[in-house]
Design an enzyme around this catalytic site. Structure first.
Site, PDB file in Angstrom:
ATOM      1  N   SER A 430       0.961  -1.099  -0.063  1.00 20.93           N
ATOM      2  CA  SER A 430       0.061   0.084  -0.094  1.00 20.93           C
ATOM      3  C   SER A 430       0.702   1.225  -0.020  1.00 20.93           C
ATOM      4  O   SER A 430       1.980   1.119   0.664  1.00 20.93           O
ATOM      5  CB  SER A 430      -0.938  -0.116   1.263  1.00 20.93           C
ATOM      6  OG  SER A 430      -2.096   0.629   0.940  1.00 20.93           O
ATOM      7  N   PRO A 431       0.453   2.252  -0.518  1.00 22.09           N
ATOM      8  CA  PRO A 431       1.239   3.511  -0.587  1.00 22.09           C
ATOM      9  C   PRO A 431       1.273   4.170   0.982  1.00 22.09           C
ATOM     10  O   PRO A 431       0.447   4.151   1.763  1.00 22.09           O
ATOM     11  CB  PRO A 431      -0.020   4.478  -1.243  1.00 22.09           C
ATOM     12  CG  PRO A 431      -0.575   3.766  -2.294  1.00 22.09           C
ATOM     13  CD  PRO A 431      -0.896   2.373  -1.483  1.00 22.09           C
ATOM     14  N   TYR A 590      -7.600  14.880   1.165  1.00 23.97           N
ATOM     15  CA  TYR A 590      -6.383  15.714   0.113  1.00 23.97           C
ATOM     16  C   TYR A 590      -7.271  16.471  -0.736  1.00 23.97           C
ATOM     17  O   TYR A 590      -8.590  16.255  -0.798  1.00 23.97           O
ATOM     18  CB  TYR A 590      -5.603  14.941  -0.233  1.00 23.97           C
ATOM     19  CG  TYR A 590      -4.417  14.461   0.976  1.00 23.97           C
ATOM     20  CD1 TYR A 590      -3.866  15.112   1.768  1.00 23.97           C
ATOM     21  CD2 TYR A 590      -4.220  12.828   0.808  1.00 23.97           C
ATOM     22  CE1 TYR A 590      -3.157  14.417   2.949  1.00 23.97           C
ATOM     23  CE2 TYR A 590      -3.422  12.339   1.901  1.00 23.97           C
ATOM     24  CZ  TYR A 590      -2.890  13.272   2.862  1.00 23.97           C
ATOM     25  OH  TYR A 590      -2.082  12.673   4.042  1.00 23.97           O
TER      26      TYR A 590
END
Length: 784
Positions: A430-431, A590
């Site tokens: 995963s990031p 974000y």
């Protein structure tokens, strides 16, 4: 327990409110621990009144009862019905899975056993008696045990202290019985003209002596005995079928007709049965002074995992033990709550997953029969692929064959194709933001970090969120793709992965911090504003993330165009660097996520208001990036499927968001949750985000990536084989163990194309031996 049992003087007079199994068993245990105790039970109903039919107890709970009170255990043993099989009947087929080990008996019989034991021990049982006001009880007793059920008066009286939260759910159900014994725990699904209905049935009294369980005809056998039958359906189905207009007997007859095949044409019977909706009860605190909650008064768990009576009995065991071990009542109640709350929370998470699975059962009806059965069996995440393989290897292997697993290949090591990219297994790194770049340039740390995880065997390794502009960074340590120098540095990382870990794909995640930018490095103060060196923030609307955060400027039309071009420039550089996959970050609050959530987008222009308008800018960015990203390479989108906050993105919104991106060409949806607003209240737990991925996958028909506390290879196999996700992304496990995927292969005895050890590492491909571990001792053991 060996030796003398010391009971605190402050717990000599005990009042128990409620004569259900939990209250009665607590009374019996407390009296047995110290015969000098005065223990009184108030029960408003008659001794023979009961509103359920059969109860299920696990071997774990029975073990606790056996150690604590062999007399009760022996009485239960004489009346238990035991069975191993679960039958799942749907669309004219029956799938059977064995090895599950259930034990059940009639609720009335259970109460009789506990009544007899309480009388034998000298407990004062007061039936048809309303308990005195709880304040009076508390003043006149050393301990008040409130076991007065889901509608607890005690809990309501002290609600300002207990702080209960009661959630109602989407299905109606009715508790009935049949006068024969099913030969298995039976789930039957009926697709009617009004919608999907389901039957949950299990035996609770012994069949006739001439019953032979090994004989398994398609319908129930002609035998004596009795079974619990619960009929359940969503509220709208219940109303469409007209149940809201039927009386008790009419409802019972209608249910018997709908499930005539399961019942062999036999009738159902009721006992003041009524349609109701399940209520999940959670309390912040379980005690107030010398008053303590137990059983359904403190917590409830959906009947589909059969844990209501089990939890109440285990509460009684723990409460009795803590009163024995602690020096006073206050310490005992604190210890009881500390011990039981985590256990109950875990059970409630499993129960919630199970009830939501049944609420959304319509999503799964098109699955192949064996996969549907596997999905149902693993719905709560407590029964897993590996656990089910131990219970019933032949059934699990059949599900694997249907799925397409080659012999000896766990589901996680089957390949998966996205556009022109074939991943050799279903594991994604995963990031994870590393906050270790200098001026946006990834360095040796990134090479080692990502290179090590690529060597570790995952099918796809993702970069952290790579920012599209200096102002789009979260922290000064965030990596970027807005300069040629950054692109060359990323090219070095990609080259290493492709040459040293052939078969592993590497993807880049592009994003812009929006209102969550200009903050300190995570380990210096997560989400805290920089003390110096700040840069201006922009967002969908001028709403700061936290009260102490910088207030962003609302983006103008021209600025939206500039940011869209920043994304396309970064995507072009990513393609030149050789990345195999690109993910657009539209989650976690974000910039693009800020447009999607109604909590962070208060715009009144064409980019705010309805969900369709809130989607407009993220879709414009997606289309622009897709246009410059090579056609053969896949593109995914990460979304937050819920904001975990009132008025935020709902599960239904998440499906619409995912469907919109899919229609614009997203090859998969990476389904995360939360981090959109600072005052979120997430419901953490094992695999807690996967139900959102599951729903999106089945509602949109688009592949999904599941994330969120997926920590074991068993979880990955279970999720993949059940059809709840296509890929599983793991973060923290890959920080703990860069070679997590290769170790998962070794632990499962797998050696094949889905997990290839680099030549220099092959000597380490065998799982090291481990030392012996001993099982925990029984929680409460009493002599005699």
């Amino acid at each position: 327990m060996a030796g003398a049992v010391t009971v605190p003087d402050s717990a000599q007079r005990v009042a128990v409110v409620g004569g259900g199994p939990g209250g009665l068993y607590a009374a019996a245990l407390l009296k047995r621990l110290d015969p000098a105790r005065s223990v009184t039970v108030w029960e408003r109903n008659a001794p023979d009144d009961t509103f359920g039919f059969g109860v299920v107890l696990s071997d774990e709970t029975l073990g606790g009862i056996e150690h604590a009170d062999p007399v009760v255990y022996a009485a239960l043993q004489r009346h238990f019905v035991r069975w191993d099989d679960i039958d799942i009947v749907h669309a004219g087929t029956r799938q059977t899975s064995g090895g599950h080990g259930f034990a059940a008996l009639g609720r009335k019989r259970l109460l009789q056993i506990l009544h007899d034991r309480c009388r034998e021990l000298g407990v004062d049982l007061r039936f048809r008696s309303e308990a005195p006001d709880v304040d009076r009880l508390a003043a006149g007793h050393d301990l008040v045990v409130a076991a007065d059920g889901v509608h607890s008066t005690t809990r309501d009286t002290y609600s300002h202290v207990f702080r209960p939260h009661v959630a109602t759910h989407r299905c109606r159900y009715i508790w009935l019985a049949a006068d024969f014994a099913f030969d298995a725990f039976r789930f039957e699904i009926a697709e009617t003209e009004h919608g999907v209905m389901q039957l949950h049935g299990y035996p609770y009294s012994r069949p006739s002596p001439d019953h032979h369980p090994s004989t398994r005809p398609s319908g129930p056998q002609n035998q004596s005995g009795a079974s619990t039958v619960i009929v359940e359906m969503r509220e709208e189905v219940w109303r469409a079928a007209g149940f809201d207009e039927l009386d008790e007997q009419e409802s019972v007859a209608r249910c018997a007709k709908i499930f005539a095949d399961a019942l062999g044409g036999r009738p159902l019977r009721s006992n003041k049965s009524a349609w109701t909706t399940f209520r999940t009860v959670v309390n912040e605190h379980w005690s107030h002074g010398n008053v303590v909650l137990l059983g359904d008064a403190a917590h409830t768990a959906h009947f589909s995992i059969g844990s209501g009576t089990k939890l109440a009995v285990e509460d009684a065991l723990a409460l009795a033990a803590c009163l024995t071990e602690q020096p006073d009542v206050a310490s005992a109640l604190a210890a009881y709550e500390a011990e039981r709350k985590p256990v109950v929370a875990s059970t409630q998470r499993a129960a919630r997953a199970s009830l939501e699975w049944f609420e959304n059962i319509g999503l799964y009806l098109d699955q192949p029969p064996r996969q549907f059965a596997f999905n149902l069996l693993t719905r709560s995440r407590r029964v897993t692929h590996d656990n089910l393989r131990l219970r019933d290897a032949s059934f699990t292997e059949a599900v694997e064959r249907d799925f397409g697993c080659p012999p000896g290949t766990p589901p996680m090591f089957t390949p998966f194709r996205l556009r022109g990219l074939t991943l050799r297994n279903r594991v994604v790194v995963s990031p994870m933001d590393m906050y270790s770049a200098t001026d946006g340039v990834p360095g040796d740390f990134h090479l080692v970090h990502l290179g090590a995880r690529a060597l570790g065997g995952a099918g796809l390794v993702m970069t952290e969120m790579v920012c599209v502009s200096p102002e789009g960074r979260i922290t000064p340590g965030c990596a970027g793709l807005y300069t040629g120098q950054q692109a060359e540095a990323w090219k070095r990382v990609v080259r290493f992965v492709h040459t040293q870990a052939p078969g592993t794909a590497i993807g880049v995640q592009l994003g812009h911090s929006g209102r969550k930018g200009s903050t300190k490095l995570m380990w210096e103060g997560i989400d805290e504003p920089l003390e110096e060196g700040n840069w201006p923030l922009v967002a969908a609307s001028p709403i700061p993330y936290r009260p102490d955060s910088q207030t962003p400027r609302e983006l103008t039309r021209s600025q939206l165009t500039d940011i869209r071009e920043q994304f396309t420039s970064a995507a072009w550089r990513a393609a030149r660097a050789g990345f195999d996959l690109l993910e657009l970050h539209c989650a976690h609050g974000y910039l693009l996520s800020g447009f999607l959530s109604p909590l962070t987008n208060h715009r009144t222009d064409a980019y705010g208001g309805s969900l369709e308008r809130r989607l407009r800018f993220p879709l414009e960015v997606f289309d622009a990036v897709r246009a410059v990203w090579p056609a053969e390479r896949p593109m995914t989108v990460r979304i937050s499927a819920t904001d975990w906050a009132e008025g935020g993105t709902s599960a239904e919104d998440a499906v619409d968001i995912a469907r919109a991106f899919a229609e614009h060409g997203a090859d998969a949806i990476d389904v995360s949750t939360g981090q959109v607003v600072a005052d979120e209240r997430p419901e953490f737990g094992r695999s807690y985000q996967t139900p959102y991925a599951d729903r999106i996958r089945h509602a949109t028909g688009r592949p999904v990536i599941a994330v969120g506390a997926i920590s074991s290879w068993d979880d990955v196999n279970s999720l993949i084989l059940a059809g709840r996700t296509d890929l599983c992304a793991l973060a923290r496990p890959h920080l703990y163990d860069p070679h997590w995927t290769l170790h998962a292969a070794a632990e499962q005895g797998y050696d094949g194309p889905g997990a290839v050890w680099p030549a220099p590492y092959r000597a380490g491909s065998r799982r090291p031996q481990t030392g012996r571990t001993d099982a925990p001792k029984p929680r409460l053991t009493l002599g005699g």
